[in-house]
Design a protein around this motif. Structure first.
Motif, PDB file in Angstrom:
ATOM      1  N   PRO A 192      28.688 -16.773   8.958  1.00 25.07           N
ATOM      2  CA  PRO A 192      27.361 -16.687   8.678  1.00 25.07           C
ATOM      3  C   PRO A 192      26.924 -17.232   7.658  1.00 25.07           C
ATOM      4  O   PRO A 192      27.527 -17.409   6.429  1.00 25.07           O
ATOM      5  N   PHE A 193      25.994 -18.100   7.777  1.00 21.25           N
ATOM      6  CA  PHE A 193      25.239 -18.910   6.925  1.00 21.25           C
ATOM      7  C   PHE A 193      24.104 -18.313   5.907  1.00 21.25           C
ATOM      8  O   PHE A 193      23.801 -18.300   4.842  1.00 21.25           O
ATOM      9  N   VAL A 194      23.050 -17.684   6.922  1.00 19.44           N
ATOM     10  CA  VAL A 194      22.001 -17.132   6.340  1.00 19.44           C
ATOM     11  C   VAL A 194      21.707 -15.803   7.476  1.00 19.44           C
ATOM     12  O   VAL A 194      21.757 -15.942   8.722  1.00 19.44           O
ATOM     13  N   GLN A 195      21.490 -14.648   6.915  1.00 15.05           N
ATOM     14  CA  GLN A 195      21.004 -13.521   7.578  1.00 15.05           C
ATOM     15  C   GLN A 195      19.592 -13.296   7.234  1.00 15.05           C
ATOM     16  O   GLN A 195      19.504 -13.165   5.930  1.00 15.05           O
ATOM     17  N   VAL A 196      18.882 -12.910   8.150  1.00 19.07           N
ATOM     18  CA  VAL A 196      17.353 -12.482   7.860  1.00 19.07           C
ATOM     19  C   VAL A 196      17.194 -11.257   8.486  1.00 19.07           C
ATOM     20  O   VAL A 196      17.896 -10.813   9.395  1.00 19.07           O
ATOM     21  N   ASP A 197      16.144 -10.545   7.836  1.00 23.19           N
ATOM     22  CA  ASP A 197      15.610  -9.300   8.582  1.00 23.19           C
ATOM     23  C   ASP A 197      14.504  -9.676   9.445  1.00 23.19           C
ATOM     24  O   ASP A 197      13.359 -10.293   8.976  1.00 23.19           O
ATOM     25  N   VAL A 198      14.830  -9.627  11.010  1.00 21.06           N
ATOM     26  CA  VAL A 198      13.726 -10.265  11.859  1.00 21.06           C
ATOM     27  C   VAL A 198      12.381  -9.509  11.851  1.00 21.06           C
ATOM     28  O   VAL A 198      11.490 -10.002  12.193  1.00 21.06           O
ATOM     29  N   GLU A 199      12.499  -8.250  11.280  1.00 22.43           N
ATOM     30  CA  GLU A 199      11.203  -7.536  11.289  1.00 22.43           C
ATOM     31  C   GLU A 199      10.140  -7.905  10.385  1.00 22.43           C
ATOM     32  O   GLU A 199       9.050  -8.078  10.438  1.00 22.43           O
ATOM     33  N   SER A 200      10.805  -8.487   9.322  1.00 19.81           N
ATOM     34  CA  SER A 200       9.976  -8.647   8.280  1.00 19.81           C
ATOM     35  C   SER A 200       9.744 -10.311   8.023  1.00 19.81           C
ATOM     36  O   SER A 200       8.806 -10.852   7.554  1.00 19.81           O
ATOM     37  N   ASP A 201      11.178 -11.046   8.314  1.00 19.21           N
ATOM     38  CA  ASP A 201      11.006 -12.505   8.252  1.00 19.21           C
ATOM     39  C   ASP A 201      10.668 -13.177   9.438  1.00 19.21           C
ATOM     40  O   ASP A 201      10.344 -14.561   9.202  1.00 19.21           O
ATOM     41  N   GLY A 202      10.820 -12.726  10.704  1.00 23.27           N
ATOM     42  CA  GLY A 202      10.544 -13.240  11.893  1.00 23.27           C
ATOM     43  C   GLY A 202      12.079 -13.716  12.449  1.00 23.27           C
ATOM     44  O   GLY A 202      13.052 -13.613  11.571  1.00 23.27           O
ATOM     45  N   TYR A 203      11.958 -14.350  13.543  1.00 24.24           N
ATOM     46  CA  TYR A 203      13.134 -14.809  14.114  1.00 24.24           C
ATOM     47  C   TYR A 203      13.604 -16.204  13.832  1.00 24.24           C
ATOM     48  O   TYR A 203      12.795 -17.322  14.158  1.00 24.24           O
ATOM     49  N   PRO A 204      14.935 -16.554  13.324  1.00 22.89           N
ATOM     50  CA  PRO A 204      15.316 -17.836  13.069  1.00 22.89           C
ATOM     51  C   PRO A 204      15.383 -18.765  14.151  1.00 22.89           C
ATOM     52  O   PRO A 204      15.898 -18.387  15.348  1.00 22.89           O
ATOM     53  N   ASP A 205      14.492 -19.819  14.173  1.00 23.49           N
ATOM     54  CA  ASP A 205      14.316 -20.725  15.554  1.00 23.49           C
ATOM     55  C   ASP A 205      15.242 -22.066  15.103  1.00 23.49           C
ATOM     56  O   ASP A 205      15.892 -22.161  14.168  1.00 23.49           O
ATOM     57  N   GLY A 206      14.859 -23.049  15.893  1.00 18.99           N
ATOM     58  CA  GLY A 206      15.347 -24.448  15.756  1.00 18.99           C
ATOM     59  C   GLY A 206      15.779 -24.870  14.371  1.00 18.99           C
ATOM     60  O   GLY A 206      15.150 -25.110  13.580  1.00 18.99           O
ATOM     61  N   PRO A 207      17.050 -24.939  13.969  1.00 17.87           N
ATOM     62  CA  PRO A 207      17.392 -25.504  12.708  1.00 17.87           C
ATOM     63  C   PRO A 207      17.634 -27.407  12.875  1.00 17.87           C
ATOM     64  O   PRO A 207      17.957 -27.624  13.655  1.00 17.87           O
ATOM     65  N   VAL A 208      17.340 -27.939  11.790  1.00 16.90           N
ATOM     66  CA  VAL A 208      17.887 -29.290  11.607  1.00 16.90           C
ATOM     67  C   VAL A 208      18.231 -29.215  10.254  1.00 16.90           C
ATOM     68  O   VAL A 208      18.183 -28.590   9.248  1.00 16.90           O
ATOM     69  N   VAL A 209      19.008 -30.590  10.229  1.00 11.97           N
ATOM     70  CA  VAL A 209      19.659 -30.856   8.750  1.00 11.97           C
ATOM     71  C   VAL A 209      19.171 -32.223   8.394  1.00 11.97           C
ATOM     72  O   VAL A 209      19.002 -33.181   9.166  1.00 11.97           O
ATOM     73  N   ASP A 210      18.769 -32.270   6.922  1.00  6.19           N
ATOM     74  CA  ASP A 210      18.161 -33.662   6.459  1.00  6.19           C
ATOM     75  C   ASP A 210      19.257 -34.338   5.928  1.00  6.19           C
ATOM     76  O   ASP A 210      20.418 -34.129   6.026  1.00  6.19           O
ATOM     77  N   ALA A 211      18.753 -35.401   5.340  1.00  2.00           N
ATOM     78  CA  ALA A 211      19.759 -36.545   4.697  1.00  2.00           C
ATOM     79  C   ALA A 211      20.442 -36.045   3.781  1.00  2.00           C
ATOM     80  O   ALA A 211      21.499 -36.553   3.452  1.00  2.00           O
ATOM     81  N   GLU A 212      20.133 -34.942   2.888  1.00  2.00           N
ATOM     82  CA  GLU A 212      21.101 -34.553   2.012  1.00  2.00           C
ATOM     83  C   GLU A 212      21.939 -33.344   2.346  1.00  2.00           C
ATOM     84  O   GLU A 212      22.409 -32.845   1.453  1.00  2.00           O
ATOM     85  N   GLY A 213      21.787 -32.802   3.589  1.00  2.00           N
ATOM     86  CA  GLY A 213      22.528 -31.749   4.147  1.00  2.00           C
ATOM     87  C   GLY A 213      21.924 -30.595   4.022  1.00  2.00           C
ATOM     88  O   GLY A 213      22.679 -29.312   4.129  1.00  2.00           O
ATOM     89  N   TYR A 214      20.688 -30.348   3.525  1.00  2.00           N
ATOM     90  CA  TYR A 214      20.228 -29.080   3.518  1.00  2.00           C
ATOM     91  C   TYR A 214      19.612 -28.738   4.920  1.00  2.00           C
ATOM     92  O   TYR A 214      19.452 -29.596   5.864  1.00  2.00           O
ATOM     93  N   VAL A 215      19.448 -27.374   5.075  1.00  2.00           N
ATOM     94  CA  VAL A 215      19.005 -27.067   6.587  1.00  2.00           C
ATOM     95  C   VAL A 215      17.733 -26.246   6.410  1.00  2.00           C
ATOM     96  O   VAL A 215      17.427 -25.455   5.858  1.00  2.00           O
ATOM     97  N   TRP A 216      16.794 -26.917   7.660  1.00  2.00           N
ATOM     98  CA  TRP A 216      15.630 -26.405   7.668  1.00  2.00           C
ATOM     99  C   TRP A 216      15.556 -25.351   9.065  1.00  2.00           C
ATOM    100  O   TRP A 216      15.855 -25.811   9.963  1.00  2.00           O
ATOM    101  N   VAL A 217      15.025 -24.284   8.671  1.00  2.00           N
ATOM    102  CA  VAL A 217      14.913 -23.336   9.765  1.00  2.00           C
ATOM    103  C   VAL A 217      13.482 -22.917   9.968  1.00  2.00           C
ATOM    104  O   VAL A 217      12.901 -22.410   9.012  1.00  2.00           O
ATOM    105  N   SER A 218      13.161 -22.839  11.280  1.00  2.00           N
ATOM    106  CA  SER A 218      11.829 -22.596  11.634  1.00  2.00           C
ATOM    107  C   SER A 218      11.817 -21.025  12.041  1.00  2.00           C
ATOM    108  O   SER A 218      12.791 -20.413  12.440  1.00  2.00           O
TER     109      SER A 218
END
Length: 293
Positions: free
Chosen positions: A184-210
């Motif tokens: 597991p990389f990130v666990q969120v509470d879907v009730e308060s945070d919403g549902y993690p959707d499409g992830p992408v990785v930038d040039a620095e290796g950081y992960v963007w999650v909608s």
């Protein structure tokens, strides 16, 4: 403390389920899955073109030999933007007619990665596949709604979301394309945070999650630390791509799917395309090198 900044609408289309943005050929490409549409938008000229697909279309990706590949509910199709034609190539999961394709990426080696999911969003029948010269191989299974995958610049880590479960997973990726240890990389509470959707990785290796239902996009460091958050005036954010003329502009797709008339009235920009300064470069858009015969 995480940085917070905002996005502005750049294309107002009210998509039912905008998804799959890529930056290719100096333009933004994306799909509206439920409207069976492929879109191309040039931010510099504001030119916008759309094509009708023969079914629910989850994504398009460029092919090394020209044209594009489209992932439809019925399988993989070659898509020719010049003529608008879709040519059927191969079916996947024909034994699961309730499944459809959802989200994809191409890694630096030209390998296509894509996911499937239960269109009713109930059964854990979703899988993630790798397609290369040898075969189309399932590498992860047992997920209701797959999102991603996304691959790091060094090709050693693959991220994907179990959207209903609220988990972003990180997988060790071997040189031969095998998916090894998963954590597991990130666990969120879907009730308060919403549902993690499409992830992408930038040039620095950081992960963007909608976040679908979460009004935002979040950037996570490789250690899982929240680095930044981008707020949008639309609740259902599905995915971003980082590109644009400067290589640092992020474009986000959103959706009206699931919004009541009352919520839709309070979100006039739901389903639109947004842009913001990512303050970091994205990865190149790689072409699919080869597909199995």
């Amino acid at each position: 403390m995480a940085l917070t900044y905002s996005a502005e609408p750049v294309l107002c289309i009210g998509a039912t389920l905008g998804e799959g943005p890529i930056w290719f050929d100096d333009a933004l490409w994306f799909v509206d899955i439920k409207q069976h549409r492929v879109h191309r938008f040039d931010p510099a000229s504001s030119d916008h073109v759309a094509w009708s697909a023969p079914g629910q279309v989850g994504w398009v990706q460029p092919l090394a030999d020209g044209g594009m590949l489209a992932g439809l509910q019925s399988g993989l199709h070659r898509f020719d933007p010049e003529s608008g034609a879709f040519t059927f190539l191969v079916a996947h999961e024909a034994h699961l007619p309730g499944n459809r394709l959802n989200d994809s990426t191409v890694d630096a080696r030209g390998r296509l990665w894509f996911g499937s999911m239960d269109d009713a969003e109930q059964a854990p029948s979703g899988r993630i596949y790798r397609a290369d010269a040898a075969a189309v191989v399932p590498v992860i299974d047992g997920i209701v709604i797959t999102n991603g995958p996304a691959v790091t610049p060094d090709g050693r880590t693959l991220y994907h979301c179990d959207t209903l479960g609220g988990v972003v997973h990180a997988c060790v990726l071997e040189d031969d394309g095998r998916v090894a240890a998963t954590r597991p990389f990130v666990q969120v509470d879907v009730e308060s945070d919403g549902y993690p959707d499409g992830p992408v990785v930038d040039a620095e290796g950081y992960v963007w999650v909608s976040f679908f239902g979460g009004w935002c996009v979040r950037r996570y460091a490789p250690d899982g630390r929240l680095d930044a958050e981008v707020r949008l005036p639309a609740s259902n954010v599905t995915k971003i791509v980082i590109g644009g003329p400067d290589g640092r502009t992020a474009y986000a797709t959103t959706a009206t799917k699931g919004l009541s008339p009352e919520k839709r009235a309070r979100q006039p920009h739901a389903g639109d395309i947004f842009a913001f300064d990512a303050q970091v470069a994205g990865q190149p858009t790689y072409r699919i090198a080869i597909l199995p015969a």
